[in-house]
Design a protein around this motif. Structure first.
Motif, PDB file in Angstrom:
ATOM      1  N   PHE A 233       0.804  -1.213   0.000  1.00 13.59           N
ATOM      2  CA  PHE A 233       0.000   0.000   0.000  1.00 13.59           C
ATOM      3  C   PHE A 233       0.846   1.276   0.000  1.00 13.59           C
ATOM      4  CE2 PHE A 233      -2.802  -3.232   1.830  1.00 13.59           C
ATOM      5  CZ  PHE A 233      -3.913  -3.075   1.030  1.00 13.59           C
ATOM      6  N   GLY A 234       2.175   1.121  -0.120  1.00 20.59           N
ATOM      7  CA  GLY A 234       3.044   2.298  -0.185  1.00 20.59           C
ATOM      8  C   GLY A 234       2.947   3.165   1.055  1.00 20.59           C
ATOM      9  N   LEU A 235       2.932   2.547   2.241  1.00 22.69           N
ATOM     10  CA  LEU A 235       2.793   3.307   3.479  1.00 22.69           C
ATOM     11  C   LEU A 235       4.082   4.059   3.788  1.00 22.69           C
ATOM     12  CD1 LEU A 235       0.961   0.668   5.726  1.00 22.69           C
ATOM     13  CD2 LEU A 235      -0.022   2.352   4.157  1.00 22.69           C
ATOM     14  N   THR A 236       3.944   5.233   4.337  1.00 18.37           N
ATOM     15  CA  THR A 236       5.097   6.057   4.699  1.00 18.37           C
ATOM     16  C   THR A 236       5.109   6.299   6.197  1.00 18.37           C
ATOM     17  OG1 THR A 236       3.849   8.096   4.279  1.00 18.37           O
ATOM     18  CG2 THR A 236       5.141   7.196   2.447  1.00 18.37           C
ATOM     19  N   GLY A 237       6.309   6.547   6.727  1.00 20.47           N
ATOM     20  CA  GLY A 237       6.430   6.853   8.147  1.00 20.47           C
ATOM     21  C   GLY A 237       6.462   5.632   9.040  1.00 20.47           C
ATOM     22  N   VAL A 238       6.400   4.428   8.462  1.00 19.69           N
ATOM     23  CA  VAL A 238       6.467   3.191   9.239  1.00 19.69           C
ATOM     24  C   VAL A 238       7.396   2.217   8.538  1.00 19.69           C
ATOM     25  CG1 VAL A 238       4.187   3.366  10.334  1.00 19.69           C
ATOM     26  CG2 VAL A 238       4.404   2.362   8.056  1.00 19.69           C
TER      27      VAL A 238
END
Length: 400
Positions: A233-238
């Motif tokens: 899901f292209g998550l950022t910050g993790v």
């Protein structure tokens, strides 16, 4: 994916809530089963506490479970912790290994739905619900050994029919009873369940469970493939070292942003479409191709045609008026009326462009009935038609 690893080759997944949410739909379950096999699990326990939901998503889940069992590469067990109601009960016949807690319940009833629109729209919904009922009767007939007519008389009469654990085993919905998960709810019986309804039964069991699908206390780094979620899901910050709570928060933030973006794009697209439709209709009016029936005004006719164009697309209006895309309007006289929309709808076939042929699925239910492989192929080869069928059923375009 959300797993609870019970042993090296044995995992558990919770199907709590309604069928159709982000963790209980066809795409999610299909991916989860594939991932379980890829990760080396040979046994997957599905803990169920479900009050029903989308028939279409449930059909995909049913087919995925049945296909996985037929492949023999993983053993799947369903354990009904609290309630398997409506579509949650109808997916049970996909598997042989279904077990029910001694104080849990199943609930069977006729499918229901609602429609906004004219008489034709309501008739179409009535036909769809009838087809669903026929499918359910056939599935339950194969599982219980009773005829389709007996099934309809027993359970598909428009009422909710609660089945206790003994009856679930008796009728073949479950293979055997197991120890209760919710220890302090034994006083709940069929009569009480009928009185408080599906939501009440679900809530009473839910209050007794120490953990749920959204409770991070039953998850650990082995139980959630966080890196897979982050990459997918292209998550950022993790990252893979982030807590489960942080990853789930990032996922919710991602989908919230996507929903906002989709809403803005839909509003912009609708405005652009309305502008284009009004411009096209102005051309047809100037060319004398719009006829005003007796008792109406040009304004009401233009408003009706504009709504048709916004709902069905400019291409539909162009076809109705006999105008090909990007071509100048054909010469006509004021007495020349456009073809009726009804006749166009009857002869155009399944696709909005009329290019899918008479064998194309007429609605999303017909598409799902073709099976997962056919759905995937149709989605890849006819993206616009897939989006159209999906939106007609669920009221919005596919999010992903």
């Amino acid at each position: 994916m959300i797993f609870k690893e019970l042993a090296k080759q044995h995992a558990e997944y919770k199907l709590y809530g309604n069928i159709g949410n982000w963790a209980a739909n066809g795409d999610f379950l299909t991916s989860l089963l594939d991932s379980a096999v890829a990760m080396g699990y040979t046994t997957l326990d599905i803990r169920m506490h479900c009050y029903g939901g989308s028939v279409f998503e449930g059909n995909v889940m049913y087919n995925a479970l049945q296909r996985a069992e037929q492949r023999n590469d993983i053993t799947i067990n369903i354990y009904i912790d609290g309630v398997a109601a409506s579509m949650g009960c109808f997916i049970l016949p996909a598997l042989e290994n279904v077990f029910i807690a001694e104080n849990a319940f199943g609930m069977v009833h006729t499918p229901s739905g609602n429609t906004q629109g004219n008489a034709a729209a309501h008739k179409a919904t009535a036909k769809l619900l009838g087809d669903m009922e026929t499918n359910f009767a056939r599935t339950l007939s194969e599982r219980t050994g009773k005829s389709a007519d007996e099934i309809k008389a027993l359970w598909l009469d428009g009422n909710d029919h609660w089945l206790n654990a003994d009856e679930m085993v008796e009728f073949g919905f479950a293979k055997a009873k197991v120890a209760a998960t919710a220890k302090n709810i034994k006083e709940l019986d069929k009569q009480a369940a009928a009185e408080i309804g599906v939501g009440g039964v679900y809530s009473q069991f839910q209050a007794c469970f120490k953990a749920s699908l959204n409770d991070d206390s039953n998850l650990n780094d082995k139980q959630m493939d966080k890196l897979l979620l982050i990459q997918a899901f292209g998550l950022t910050g993790v990252d893979a070292n982030s807590s489960d709570t942080a990853v789930l928060a990032a996922l919710r933030e991602k989908f919230t942003a996507l929903d906002a973006k989709v809403t803005a794009l839909e509003a912009s697209a609708k405005a652009d479409k309305e502008t284009a439709v009004k411009a096209f209709l102005a051309q047809q009016k100037e060319a004398g191709k719009i006829v005003v029936p007796e008792g109406q005004t040009i304004d009401t006719v233009m408003a009706s045609l504009t709504q048709v164009g916004v709902d069905s697309g400019l291409n539909t209006l162009q076809l109705v008026f006999g105008v090909t895309a990007n071509a100048a309007p054909a010469a006509s006289t004021a007495s020349t009326a456009p073809h009726s929309l009804a006749s166009f709808i009857q002869t155009a076939g399944a696709g909005a462009n009329g290019n899918q042929g008479t064998d194309a699925p007429k609605d999303f239910n017909a598409l799902i009935a073709l099976g997962d492989e056919a759905v995937a192929k149709f989605k890849a080869e006819h993206k616009d038609d897939y989006t159209r069928l999906y939106k007609a059923e669920f009221g919005h375009e596919p999010r992903i």
